[in-house]
Write a protein that holds these residues in place. Structure first.
Motif, PDB file in Angstrom:
ATOM      1  N   PHE A 110       7.592 -26.793 -28.613  1.00  0.00           N
ATOM      2  CA  PHE A 110       8.902 -27.302 -28.998  1.00  0.00           C
ATOM      3  C   PHE A 110       9.504 -28.220 -27.921  1.00  0.00           C
ATOM      4  O   PHE A 110      10.432 -28.975 -28.196  1.00  0.00           O
ATOM      5  CB  PHE A 110       9.842 -26.117 -29.281  1.00  0.00           C
ATOM      6  CG  PHE A 110      11.182 -26.509 -29.832  1.00  0.00           C
ATOM      7  CD1 PHE A 110      11.281 -27.124 -31.073  1.00  0.00           C
ATOM      8  CD2 PHE A 110      12.345 -26.261 -29.122  1.00  0.00           C
ATOM      9  CE1 PHE A 110      12.511 -27.492 -31.594  1.00  0.00           C
ATOM     10  CE2 PHE A 110      13.585 -26.628 -29.643  1.00  0.00           C
ATOM     11  CZ  PHE A 110      13.661 -27.243 -30.880  1.00  0.00           C
ATOM     12  N   LEU A 111       8.953 -28.133 -26.714  1.00  0.00           N
ATOM     13  CA  LEU A 111       9.519 -28.861 -25.574  1.00  0.00           C
ATOM     14  C   LEU A 111       9.790 -30.352 -25.822  1.00  0.00           C
ATOM     15  O   LEU A 111      10.890 -30.832 -25.544  1.00  0.00           O
ATOM     16  CB  LEU A 111       8.613 -28.647 -24.359  1.00  0.00           C
ATOM     17  CG  LEU A 111       9.061 -29.232 -23.030  1.00  0.00           C
ATOM     18  CD1 LEU A 111      10.439 -28.743 -22.653  1.00  0.00           C
ATOM     19  CD2 LEU A 111       8.068 -28.859 -21.932  1.00  0.00           C
ATOM     20  N   PHE A 172       9.301 -28.768 -33.914  1.00  0.00           N
ATOM     21  CA  PHE A 172      10.484 -28.396 -34.684  1.00  0.00           C
ATOM     22  C   PHE A 172      10.092 -27.827 -36.047  1.00  0.00           C
ATOM     23  O   PHE A 172      10.533 -26.741 -36.435  1.00  0.00           O
ATOM     24  CB  PHE A 172      11.379 -29.628 -34.832  1.00  0.00           C
ATOM     25  CG  PHE A 172      12.462 -29.497 -35.859  1.00  0.00           C
ATOM     26  CD1 PHE A 172      13.439 -28.527 -35.741  1.00  0.00           C
ATOM     27  CD2 PHE A 172      12.500 -30.360 -36.948  1.00  0.00           C
ATOM     28  CE1 PHE A 172      14.443 -28.408 -36.689  1.00  0.00           C
ATOM     29  CE2 PHE A 172      13.498 -30.250 -37.896  1.00  0.00           C
ATOM     30  CZ  PHE A 172      14.469 -29.273 -37.776  1.00  0.00           C
ATOM     31  N   THR A 173       9.211 -28.523 -36.778  1.00  0.00           N
ATOM     32  CA  THR A 173       8.826 -28.012 -38.095  1.00  0.00           C
ATOM     33  C   THR A 173       7.973 -26.749 -37.955  1.00  0.00           C
ATOM     34  O   THR A 173       8.014 -25.878 -38.813  1.00  0.00           O
ATOM     35  CB  THR A 173       8.093 -29.081 -38.921  1.00  0.00           C
ATOM     36  OG1 THR A 173       7.143 -29.745 -38.087  1.00  0.00           O
ATOM     37  CG2 THR A 173       9.060 -30.091 -39.454  1.00  0.00           C
TER      38      THR A 173
ATOM     39  N   TYR B 196      23.663 -26.882 -32.261  1.00  0.00           N
ATOM     40  CA  TYR B 196      23.394 -27.937 -33.244  1.00  0.00           C
ATOM     41  C   TYR B 196      24.212 -29.193 -32.946  1.00  0.00           C
ATOM     42  O   TYR B 196      23.679 -30.301 -32.850  1.00  0.00           O
ATOM     43  CB  TYR B 196      23.698 -27.397 -34.642  1.00  0.00           C
ATOM     44  CG  TYR B 196      23.675 -28.445 -35.719  1.00  0.00           C
ATOM     45  CD1 TYR B 196      22.467 -28.963 -36.179  1.00  0.00           C
ATOM     46  CD2 TYR B 196      24.857 -28.917 -36.280  1.00  0.00           C
ATOM     47  CE1 TYR B 196      22.438 -29.924 -37.158  1.00  0.00           C
ATOM     48  CE2 TYR B 196      24.839 -29.880 -37.266  1.00  0.00           C
ATOM     49  CZ  TYR B 196      23.632 -30.384 -37.705  1.00  0.00           C
ATOM     50  OH  TYR B 196      23.610 -31.336 -38.677  1.00  0.00           O
ATOM     51  N   VAL B 197      25.526 -29.013 -32.770  1.00  0.00           N
ATOM     52  CA  VAL B 197      26.393 -30.171 -32.532  1.00  0.00           C
ATOM     53  C   VAL B 197      26.086 -30.816 -31.175  1.00  0.00           C
ATOM     54  O   VAL B 197      26.052 -32.034 -31.040  1.00  0.00           O
ATOM     55  CB  VAL B 197      27.888 -29.780 -32.625  1.00  0.00           C
ATOM     56  CG1 VAL B 197      28.779 -30.957 -32.248  1.00  0.00           C
ATOM     57  CG2 VAL B 197      28.223 -29.298 -34.014  1.00  0.00           C
ATOM     58  N   PHE B 198      25.829 -29.971 -30.172  1.00  0.00           N
ATOM     59  CA  PHE B 198      25.549 -30.520 -28.850  1.00  0.00           C
ATOM     60  C   PHE B 198      24.279 -31.368 -28.870  1.00  0.00           C
ATOM     61  O   PHE B 198      24.248 -32.476 -28.336  1.00  0.00           O
ATOM     62  CB  PHE B 198      25.430 -29.407 -27.809  1.00  0.00           C
ATOM     63  CG  PHE B 198      25.315 -29.943 -26.406  1.00  0.00           C
ATOM     64  CD1 PHE B 198      26.444 -30.301 -25.690  1.00  0.00           C
ATOM     65  CD2 PHE B 198      24.074 -30.133 -25.810  1.00  0.00           C
ATOM     66  CE1 PHE B 198      26.348 -30.833 -24.407  1.00  0.00           C
ATOM     67  CE2 PHE B 198      23.964 -30.656 -24.533  1.00  0.00           C
ATOM     68  CZ  PHE B 198      25.105 -30.995 -23.824  1.00  0.00           C
ATOM     69  N   GLU B 263      15.848 -20.130 -31.143  1.00  0.00           N
ATOM     70  CA  GLU B 263      16.334 -19.293 -32.237  1.00  0.00           C
ATOM     71  C   GLU B 263      17.393 -20.002 -33.082  1.00  0.00           C
ATOM     72  O   GLU B 263      17.378 -19.908 -34.301  1.00  0.00           O
ATOM     73  CB  GLU B 263      16.875 -17.966 -31.697  1.00  0.00           C
ATOM     74  CG  GLU B 263      15.743 -16.949 -31.571  1.00  0.00           C
ATOM     75  CD  GLU B 263      16.105 -15.766 -30.704  1.00  0.00           C
ATOM     76  OE1 GLU B 263      17.312 -15.562 -30.483  1.00  0.00           O
ATOM     77  OE2 GLU B 263      15.190 -15.047 -30.268  1.00  0.00           O
ATOM     78  N   SER B 264      18.291 -20.706 -32.412  1.00  0.00           N
ATOM     79  CA  SER B 264      19.342 -21.340 -33.203  1.00  0.00           C
ATOM     80  C   SER B 264      18.776 -22.485 -34.035  1.00  0.00           C
ATOM     81  O   SER B 264      19.218 -22.727 -35.151  1.00  0.00           O
ATOM     82  CB  SER B 264      20.491 -21.808 -32.317  1.00  0.00           C
ATOM     83  OG  SER B 264      20.290 -23.126 -31.939  1.00  0.00           O
ATOM     84  N   VAL B 265      17.766 -23.171 -33.500  1.00  0.00           N
ATOM     85  CA  VAL B 265      17.164 -24.242 -34.291  1.00  0.00           C
ATOM     86  C   VAL B 265      16.414 -23.667 -35.482  1.00  0.00           C
ATOM     87  O   VAL B 265      16.523 -24.178 -36.596  1.00  0.00           O
ATOM     88  CB  VAL B 265      16.248 -25.130 -33.428  1.00  0.00           C
ATOM     89  CG1 VAL B 265      15.438 -26.071 -34.293  1.00  0.00           C
ATOM     90  CG2 VAL B 265      17.081 -25.936 -32.454  1.00  0.00           C
TER      91      VAL B 265
END
Lengths: 295, 272
Positions: A110-111, A172-173, B196-198, B263-265
């Motif tokens: 993810f980096l 990300f995905t 998310y916003v940041f 986790e938040s992503v």
């Protein structure tokens, strides 16, 4: 409830909503109406807007560069969506099913996504350099043509953008797929392996069907993100060479802020908006029809 | 027991990992390499640890200013977006009127508007407000967020309704209820929204590119892009040092907040 308390309630509810609404209306929804309006005017920055009706749309459809930008956008989106989705699915499934240090791998894949795109574009631009870049050097060392100059030739430049985009976004995905995998009851795999199903059979019969809602979501998100790619195009190729990487977003940017043709940039922006809306719409219709949400 | 399948899985994952990490290594190794070695094969695989590139790059542009701009814009945008979304979600969930449904739909509709389709009118609005080349232009349009409202509404609806009744009996006002009872219960959702916003603000590029024209208010990505485009003839070793300078703070932050970010992503599933 009498009308007085209802009025008060409306008022205080409105106060809570006001800040968000003002901003969202001013900078997001009203501009959408404005851009549709602008698209009907011939308007170069500094001159007086002239009403021309829909003729600017006609001009766009007669313009070779506009069609080319559509074609390039579609190739780019298709390659990034297919490549990125398959890669992240494979990584997620392998990671999830039996490997140690999942957390570490996950964080490292993810980096690239959290790093500033301009910074990572810079290093890729260096790697893509003709002859001195590491990619050309490796090709030369293997006995190939070590002067490809990745970003110097239109088709290769598009390929370079695709590679870069998949590189920074697949992590990300992958996270989305891993989140989807937690919804698969592990007993299903256990039962299947007791019954002697191979890993591939388990994937085809269990994992993949249960992941279809996630896959759809990933495809939608990937499509929308790829359609809106801009930073890496600006940083890596500036839409070139020979407009070979001028996607629709880059076309809008150049028309508006390099040539200051606000009217025709707005027409292109409207088409861009409709395209995204259509694509998302189609994907949801397809999903309703073909995907059974497992429960 | 090691099965051949298992070895293949590890091999695949490790190859992907190497390809993922190599460019990141390449930024740093080139940044500490001497120019003559960087241009010769195999390049900076194991560099010379020449730190002078950093000094050269540091003197060529106001990196600290860019960095502080980015951090400041990101933090203020996040705080404001959190505030406006909390208020809006509260109004929608706890003070429903007959307009609430339509207002919620309008707010959700903004999520469907791609920013690239509205840059021309947004640019003109910001220009007419006299905000060109200011922080305001980079903060205000993102100080409310449809997705953030959506997230918070979902979580607020999950809170037990008895909370509100109990608070009402105790004579707590809406305002007090929001701050003292709703907010502490919404911490995970608020963390997700903040990250998310940041990230959205931190990654903004096209917008600051068109509404700013000087380093005083420019964020780091635009600063770096301008540096690269004006740095014709500058060595790749120095350019890499510049890229590394913009990356190091992110890497340090990620090392600490990695779990929360990941986790938040995965929870929000969206990024601009």
């Amino acid at each position: 409830m009498n009308s007085k308390t209802s009025l008060r309630k409306n008022f205080s509810s409105g106060l809570y909503l006001l800040p968000a609404l003002i901003i969202l209306l001013t900078f997001w929804l009203v501009p959408l109406g404005l851009v549709a309006g602008f698209s009907l005017f011939h308007w170069e920055y500094g001159t007086h807007p002239q009403w021309v009706g829909v003729s600017q749309y006609g001009q766009l459809f007669h313009q070779q560069l506009f069609w080319q930008s559509l074609r390039i956008t579609l190739i780019f989106v298709l390659a990034v969506v297919v490549g990125g989705t398959l890669l992240s699915l494979a990584v997620a499934v392998f990671l999830y099913r039996g490997i140690r240090a999942v957390g570490l791998f996950r964080a490292l894949y993810f980096l690239p996504y959290v790093m500033p795109v301009v910074a990572t574009s810079t290093v890729w631009l260096w790697m893509f350099q003709s002859r001195v870049g590491i990619l050309d050097r490796i090709i030369a060392a293997l006995g190939g043509n070590g002067a490809l100059g990745w970003v110097a030739e239109p088709n290769l430049a598009l390929l370079s953008l695709i590679i870069f985009t998949i590189w920074f976004s697949f992590g990300f995905t992958m996270l989305l797929f891993m989140a989807g995998l937690t919804n698969v009851p592990p007993e299903l795999w256990e039962a299947a392996s007791v019954d002697g199903a191979s890993a591939w059979q388990q994937f085809v019969k269990i994992t993949w069907p249960l992941l279809t809602p996630t896959t759809l979501f990933v495809v939608v998100v990937n499509t929308i993100n790829a359609f809106q790619a801009f930073t890496q195009i600006y940083a890596l190729t500036r839409g070139g060479p020979l407009n070979g990487t001028t996607t629709l977003t880059y076309y809008i940017y150049e028309t508006a802020f390099t040539y200051f043709h606000f009217g025709s940039a707005s027409a292109a922006a409207v088409i861009f908006f409709i395209l995204i809306l259509l694509l998302t719409g189609i994907q949801f219709v397809v999903s309703k029809r073909f995907i059974q949400y497992g429960g | 027991m090691v099965r051949p399948g298992k070895i293949m899985v590890y091999a695949f994952l490790i190859i992907v990992l190497v390809v993922t990490l190599f460019p990141i290594w390449w930024i740093f190794s080139t940044s500490v390499e001497t120019a003559s070695r960087a241009y010769a094969f195999p390049g900076a695989l194991w560099p010379n640890w020449t730190w002078s590139n950093y000094r050269t790059a540091w003197e060529l542009a106001p990196w600290m200013r860019f960095l502080l701009n980015s951090v400041g814009i990101g933090l203020v945008t996040t705080a404001l977006a959190l505030l406006t979304s909390l208020l809006a979600a509260y109004g929608l969930v706890y003070l429903p009127t007959r307009f609430s449904a339509i207002i919620f739909t309008v707010i959700l509709a903004t999520m469907m508007v791609p920013f690239y389709s509205i840059i021309v009118p947004d640019y003109l609005i910001v220009r007419d407000l006299g905000w060109l080349n200011t922080y305001t232009a980079q903060v205000v349009p993102f100080a409310a967020n449809g997705f953030a409202v959506f997230m918070l509404v979902q979580f607020m609806r999950g809170l037990p309704i008895e909370l509100r009744d109990a608070a009402r009996i105790d004579g707590i006002t809406d305002w007090g209820f929001l701050w003292r009872i709703v907010m502490p219960n919404l911490k995970p959702a608020m963390a997700t929204v903040s990250i998310y916003v940041f990230l959205l603000s931190w990654n903004a590029f096209l917008w600051p590119l068109i509404v700013t024209n000087g380093p005083t208010v420019q964020p780091i990505q635009v600063g770096l892009a301008n540096f690269l485009s004006t740095a014709n003839g500058t060595d790749w070793t120095v350019l890499s040092a510049a890229a590394a300078i913009t990356t190091i703070p992110v890497l340090i932050l990620y090392a600490f907040a990695q779990r929360q970010v990941v986790e938040s992503v995965s929870r929000s599933g969206i990024k601009g």
